[in-house]
Design a protein around this motif. Structure first.
Motif, PDB file in Angstrom:
ATOM      1  N   LEU A  11       0.773  -1.263   0.084  1.00 28.56           N
ATOM      2  CA  LEU A  11      -0.072  -0.183  -0.050  1.00 28.56           C
ATOM      3  C   LEU A  11       0.875   1.230   0.064  1.00 28.56           C
ATOM      4  CD1 LEU A  11      -2.789  -1.091   2.574  1.00 28.56           C
ATOM      5  CD2 LEU A  11      -2.945  -1.215  -0.082  1.00 28.56           C
ATOM      6  N   PHE A  12       1.933   1.363   0.655  1.00 29.33           N
ATOM      7  CA  PHE A  12       3.062   2.316   0.762  1.00 29.33           C
ATOM      8  C   PHE A  12       3.623   2.621  -0.944  1.00 29.33           C
ATOM      9  CE2 PHE A  12       7.432   3.758   0.524  1.00 29.33           C
ATOM     10  CZ  PHE A  12       7.088   4.901   0.892  1.00 29.33           C
ATOM     11  N   PHE A  13       3.783   1.555  -1.507  1.00 26.58           N
ATOM     12  CA  PHE A  13       4.189   1.309  -2.927  1.00 26.58           C
ATOM     13  C   PHE A  13       2.895   2.327  -3.689  1.00 26.58           C
ATOM     14  CE2 PHE A  13       6.925  -2.303  -1.914  1.00 26.58           C
ATOM     15  CZ  PHE A  13       8.219  -1.400  -1.521  1.00 26.58           C
ATOM     16  N   ALA A  14       1.925   1.783  -3.327  1.00 24.39           N
ATOM     17  CA  ALA A  14       0.896   2.466  -4.253  1.00 24.39           C
ATOM     18  C   ALA A  14       0.683   4.086  -4.060  1.00 24.39           C
ATOM     19  CB  ALA A  14      -0.579   1.937  -3.607  1.00 24.39           C
ATOM     20  N   LEU A  15       1.266   4.497  -2.967  1.00 18.88           N
ATOM     21  CA  LEU A  15       1.164   5.790  -2.651  1.00 18.88           C
ATOM     22  C   LEU A  15       2.374   6.743  -3.468  1.00 18.88           C
ATOM     23  CD1 LEU A  15       0.098   5.853   1.040  1.00 18.88           C
ATOM     24  CD2 LEU A  15      -1.186   6.874  -0.926  1.00 18.88           C
ATOM     25  N   ILE A  16       3.410   5.933  -3.979  1.00 17.73           N
ATOM     26  CA  ILE A  16       4.373   6.643  -4.482  1.00 17.73           C
ATOM     27  C   ILE A  16       3.985   7.736  -5.518  1.00 17.73           C
ATOM     28  CG2 ILE A  16       6.453   6.666  -5.997  1.00 17.73           C
ATOM     29  CD1 ILE A  16       7.147   3.852  -4.385  1.00 17.73           C
ATOM     30  N   PRO A  17       3.347   7.479  -6.624  1.00 15.37           N
ATOM     31  CA  PRO A  17       2.789   8.565  -7.521  1.00 15.37           C
ATOM     32  C   PRO A  17       2.319   9.827  -6.709  1.00 15.37           C
ATOM     33  CG  PRO A  17       2.484   6.433  -8.354  1.00 15.37           C
ATOM     34  CD  PRO A  17       2.544   6.169  -6.954  1.00 15.37           C
ATOM     35  N   PHE A  18       1.350   9.474  -5.838  1.00 19.94           N
ATOM     36  CA  PHE A  18       0.716  10.522  -5.174  1.00 19.94           C
ATOM     37  C   PHE A  18       1.557  11.259  -4.395  1.00 19.94           C
ATOM     38  CE2 PHE A  18      -1.229  11.784  -1.093  1.00 19.94           C
ATOM     39  CZ  PHE A  18      -2.219  12.842  -1.495  1.00 19.94           C
ATOM     40  N   LEU A  19       2.484  10.755  -3.651  1.00 19.81           N
ATOM     41  CA  LEU A  19       3.427  11.417  -2.881  1.00 19.81           C
ATOM     42  C   LEU A  19       4.402  12.191  -3.575  1.00 19.81           C
ATOM     43  CD1 LEU A  19       4.213   8.545   0.008  1.00 19.81           C
ATOM     44  CD2 LEU A  19       2.959  10.925   0.270  1.00 19.81           C
ATOM     45  N   ALA A  20       4.845  11.769  -4.975  1.00 21.78           N
ATOM     46  CA  ALA A  20       5.984  12.499  -5.664  1.00 21.78           C
ATOM     47  C   ALA A  20       5.088  13.635  -6.218  1.00 21.78           C
ATOM     48  CB  ALA A  20       6.599  11.397  -6.620  1.00 21.78           C
ATOM     49  N   PHE A  21       3.805  13.304  -6.502  1.00 21.70           N
ATOM     50  CA  PHE A  21       3.096  14.498  -7.458  1.00 21.70           C
ATOM     51  C   PHE A  21       3.014  15.678  -6.242  1.00 21.70           C
ATOM     52  CE2 PHE A  21      -1.120  16.842  -7.802  1.00 21.70           C
ATOM     53  CZ  PHE A  21      -1.061  17.360  -8.929  1.00 21.70           C
ATOM     54  N   ASN A  22       2.692  15.435  -5.016  1.00 19.47           N
ATOM     55  CA  ASN A  22       2.497  16.510  -4.190  1.00 19.47           C
ATOM     56  C   ASN A  22       3.817  17.106  -3.770  1.00 19.47           C
ATOM     57  OD1 ASN A  22      -0.549  16.574  -2.829  1.00 19.47           O
ATOM     58  ND2 ASN A  22      -0.008  14.611  -3.216  1.00 19.47           N
ATOM     59  N   VAL A  23       4.905  16.605  -3.642  1.00 20.19           N
ATOM     60  CA  VAL A  23       6.122  17.206  -3.359  1.00 20.19           C
ATOM     61  C   VAL A  23       6.828  17.760  -4.885  1.00 20.19           C
ATOM     62  CG1 VAL A  23       8.698  16.504  -3.116  1.00 20.19           C
ATOM     63  CG2 VAL A  23       7.091  15.440  -1.706  1.00 20.19           C
ATOM     64  N   TYR A  24       6.460  17.090  -5.995  1.00 18.20           N
ATOM     65  CA  TYR A  24       7.344  17.919  -7.171  1.00 18.20           C
ATOM     66  C   TYR A  24       6.509  19.042  -7.626  1.00 18.20           C
ATOM     67  CZ  TYR A  24       9.217  17.951 -11.739  1.00 18.20           C
ATOM     68  OH  TYR A  24      10.082  18.654 -13.042  1.00 18.20           O
ATOM     69  N   TYR A  25       5.254  18.849  -7.703  1.00 16.51           N
ATOM     70  CA  TYR A  25       4.331  20.024  -8.239  1.00 16.51           C
ATOM     71  C   TYR A  25       3.800  21.017  -7.154  1.00 16.51           C
ATOM     72  CZ  TYR A  25       4.186  17.397 -12.623  1.00 16.51           C
ATOM     73  OH  TYR A  25       4.769  16.979 -14.075  1.00 16.51           O
ATOM     74  N   ARG A  26       4.139  21.005  -5.999  1.00 14.30           N
ATOM     75  CA  ARG A  26       3.667  21.747  -4.972  1.00 14.30           C
ATOM     76  C   ARG A  26       3.729  23.194  -5.303  1.00 14.30           C
ATOM     77  NH1 ARG A  26       6.888  21.907   0.550  1.00 14.30           N
ATOM     78  NH2 ARG A  26       8.282  22.842  -0.870  1.00 14.30           N
ATOM     79  N   ASP A  27       4.956  23.813  -6.020  1.00 15.64           N
ATOM     80  CA  ASP A  27       5.030  25.184  -6.307  1.00 15.64           C
ATOM     81  C   ASP A  27       4.960  25.515  -7.486  1.00 15.64           C
ATOM     82  OD1 ASP A  27       5.086  25.709  -3.319  1.00 15.64           O
ATOM     83  OD2 ASP A  27       7.468  25.212  -3.190  1.00 15.64           O
ATOM     84  N   LYS A  28       4.555  24.232  -8.438  1.00 13.09           N
ATOM     85  CA  LYS A  28       4.731  24.690  -9.842  1.00 13.09           C
ATOM     86  C   LYS A  28       3.434  24.972 -10.572  1.00 13.09           C
ATOM     87  CE  LYS A  28       8.586  21.314 -10.783  1.00 13.09           C
ATOM     88  NZ  LYS A  28       9.451  22.455 -10.966  1.00 13.09           N
ATOM     89  N   PRO A  29       3.185  25.868 -11.444  1.00 15.05           N
ATOM     90  CA  PRO A  29       2.089  26.527 -11.900  1.00 15.05           C
ATOM     91  C   PRO A  29       1.603  25.659 -12.987  1.00 15.05           C
ATOM     92  CG  PRO A  29       3.625  27.755 -12.850  1.00 15.05           C
ATOM     93  CD  PRO A  29       4.431  26.762 -11.910  1.00 15.05           C
ATOM     94  N   GLN A 387       2.347  29.263  -0.247  1.00 20.25           N
ATOM     95  CA  GLN A 387       3.072  28.252  -0.739  1.00 20.25           C
ATOM     96  C   GLN A 387       4.211  28.904  -1.802  1.00 20.25           C
ATOM     97  OE1 GLN A 387       0.852  25.654  -3.183  1.00 20.25           O
ATOM     98  NE2 GLN A 387      -0.805  24.986  -1.677  1.00 20.25           N
ATOM     99  N   ALA A 388       4.156  30.027  -2.146  1.00 20.01           N
ATOM    100  CA  ALA A 388       5.084  30.609  -2.951  1.00 20.01           C
ATOM    101  C   ALA A 388       6.127  31.327  -2.236  1.00 20.01           C
ATOM    102  CB  ALA A 388       4.481  31.740  -3.720  1.00 20.01           C
ATOM    103  N   ILE A 389       5.920  31.726  -0.797  1.00 20.66           N
ATOM    104  CA  ILE A 389       6.752  32.185   0.107  1.00 20.66           C
ATOM    105  C   ILE A 389       7.580  31.121   0.492  1.00 20.66           C
ATOM    106  CG2 ILE A 389       6.927  33.260   2.422  1.00 20.66           C
ATOM    107  CD1 ILE A 389       4.516  34.946   1.668  1.00 20.66           C
ATOM    108  N   GLN A 390       6.954  29.877   0.783  1.00 20.37           N
ATOM    109  CA  GLN A 390       7.761  28.738   1.484  1.00 20.37           C
ATOM    110  C   GLN A 390       8.635  28.394   0.463  1.00 20.37           C
ATOM    111  OE1 GLN A 390       4.563  26.129   2.749  1.00 20.37           O
ATOM    112  NE2 GLN A 390       4.053  27.470   4.394  1.00 20.37           N
ATOM    113  N   GLY A 391       8.067  28.497  -0.775  1.00 22.35           N
ATOM    114  CA  GLY A 391       9.010  27.699  -1.891  1.00 22.35           C
ATOM    115  C   GLY A 391      10.434  28.540  -2.153  1.00 22.35           C
ATOM    116  N   MET A 392      10.322  29.908  -1.584  1.00 23.04           N
ATOM    117  CA  MET A 392      11.495  30.945  -1.771  1.00 23.04           C
ATOM    118  C   MET A 392      12.245  30.785  -0.533  1.00 23.04           C
ATOM    119  SD  MET A 392       9.523  34.380  -3.156  1.00 23.04           S
ATOM    120  CE  MET A 392       8.413  33.999  -4.645  1.00 23.04           C
TER     121      MET A 392
END
Length: 432
Positions: A11-29, A387-392
């Motif tokens: 089940l943890f492996f099943a969450l890999i795409p979801f977790l990666a999405f939230n990390v990688y695209y967090r500050d991207k428009p 989010q933008a301020i934290q990203g900076m």
């Protein structure tokens, strides 16, 4: 206990795409891409097959079919076809008595996955497709294994009845539903940011009409004097200088106003925060005047360099200043004060108003998506700013007293560019 650990691991492996999405695209428009789905699915597929659960030697049970289906749903047929070779080659590498049964199962489940993919795209109740996928990817493997080796099922009945359905039903729900919701929220956030910018521009435009009209009236008056009166050349030159100055001021305000409407990019560069603050204050001043709110600025004359996206900085300042002005709408002597200073290696910007303020409950929820103190607000403007301020690499804090005003404090690291050098002892500026 070992079985429970194996289920939790899958089940943890099943969450890999979801977790990666939230990390990688967090500050991207922007939202996820097909490449992202392919890469994360390949990683997830590798780990799930490597650590698959097994009750009989050579037979491995994991969430591989769910991952393949996920790739089809969010990456399209291209992603599904790219995942197939990894699936086949790695299963052949793992070997065991169940290798060829696994190939037969794939021949059945992949066409079914294509049908479920088409069904998913055409139906509103997508949970039905997810539920069906969990059932298919549980029943088909068990059925083929029982046909090939019934003793392996009969001797480990609880494993096959419990582990496989749990992995597939819960795994499909976690991976597909959570990822779909995260992508939908991201898409809504992106659309709102653009809509919010248009709304801000339309409101500021109404106030700019009044602000631009003043210098145009002055220019018209001086030009009329020049045409209708007999003036010496010195006065004519002075009137022309005044007209040019007023026109330059009008051009400056309009150009910076239009800059707010430019699409945001991810580029970060050395940015003078003091300069960006002065520009934004000039753009927002007409809006403050229209709402009878005094806008005061205190900033150092020297540059305050930070590493940031200039467009994002402008959008953050517009959001916060606009909110501060609107908070003073019901106050007779409304005032918004902006104070920029440096302390050590940090730039500190304080935005304070004497408006309606907020309760403790509102302060705790501020910055959350879809929470706003305004009747028609959604809170996404502040959520974007946070989010933008934290990203900076910065922080944002606030202090508010109900009916007594609010103070936002933004802290950002100062930017100190490294000197250019070639490692040979030559000075960074190239001089000797």
């Amino acid at each position: 206990m070992t079985v429970v650990k194996e289920i939790i691991l899958q089940l943890f492996f099943a969450l890999i795409p979801f977790l990666a999405f939230n990390v990688y695209y967090r500050d991207k428009p922007r939202n996820f891409s097909t490449r992202f789905v392919i890469v994360t699915s390949m990683i997830c597929l590798f780990f799930s097959m490597t650590f698959g659960a097994s009750a009989v030697s050579g037979y491995f049970y994991d969430i591989r079919y769910i991952i393949l289906f996920f790739g089809l749903l969010f990456g399209g047929l291209k992603a599904g076809l790219l995942l197939l070779p990894e699936f086949v080659l790695y299963r052949l590498y793992l070997g065991g008595d169940g290798t060829w049964i696994a190939m037969l199962i794939l021949l059945v489940t992949f066409p079914i996955s294509l049908l479920l993919y088409k069904w998913y795209r055409s139906i509103d109740k997508k949970w039905m497709v997810t539920l069906s996928a969990g059932a298919v990817f549980s029943i088909v493997p068990i059925g083929f294994v029982y046909w090939h080796n019934p003793e392996s099922i009969e001797n480990h009945i609880w494993f096959h009845v419990l582990v496989i359905p749990v992995q597939n039903f819960v795994g499909s729900w976690l991976l597909i539903w959570l990822f779909q919701k995260a992508a939908a929220d991201k898409d809504m956030f992106i659309r709102y940011v653009q809509t919010e910018k248009v709304e801000v521009i339309s409101q500021v435009a109404a106030s700019l009409v009044h602000e631009v009209r003043n210098p145009l009236t002055a220019v018209k008056g001086f030009l009329t004097l020049i045409r209708e009166s007999r003036l010496d050349q010195e006065k004519v030159n002075r009137y022309i200088d005044i007209c040019i100055s007023e026109m330059e001021r009008t051009e400056y305000i309009l150009s910076e106003y239009l800059a707010i409407s430019k699409p945001l990019t991810d580029l970060q560069e050395a940015t003078d925060l003091a300069h960006q603050l002065r520009i934004t204050v000039e753009v927002m001043r007409p809006y403050a005047n229209m709402n009878n709110v005094a806008l005061e600025l205190e900033a150092p004359p020297e540059a305050v360099p930070i590493l940031a996206n200039p467009e994002k900085i402008k959008q953050i300042l517009v959001n916060l200043i606009k909110n501060a002005i609107e908070a003073c709408y019901a106050v007779s002597d409304g005032k918004v004060t902006l104070d920029l200073r440096t302390e050590g290696a940090k730039a500190i910007l304080t935005i304070e108003d004497n408006g309606i303020g907020m309760t403790e409950d509102q302060v705790e929820r501020l910055g959350s998506v879809f929470f706003s103190t305004k009747s028609r607000g959604t809170g996404l403007g502040l959520s974007f700013s946070y989010q933008a301020i934290q990203g900076m690499g910065g922080t944002i804090t606030l202090k508010s007293v109900h009916r007594a005003g609010t103070r936002f404090t933004i802290t950002l690291p100062l930017y100190e560019p490294e000197p250019f050098g070639n490692g040979s002892g030559v000075p960074a500026d190239g001089l000797s």
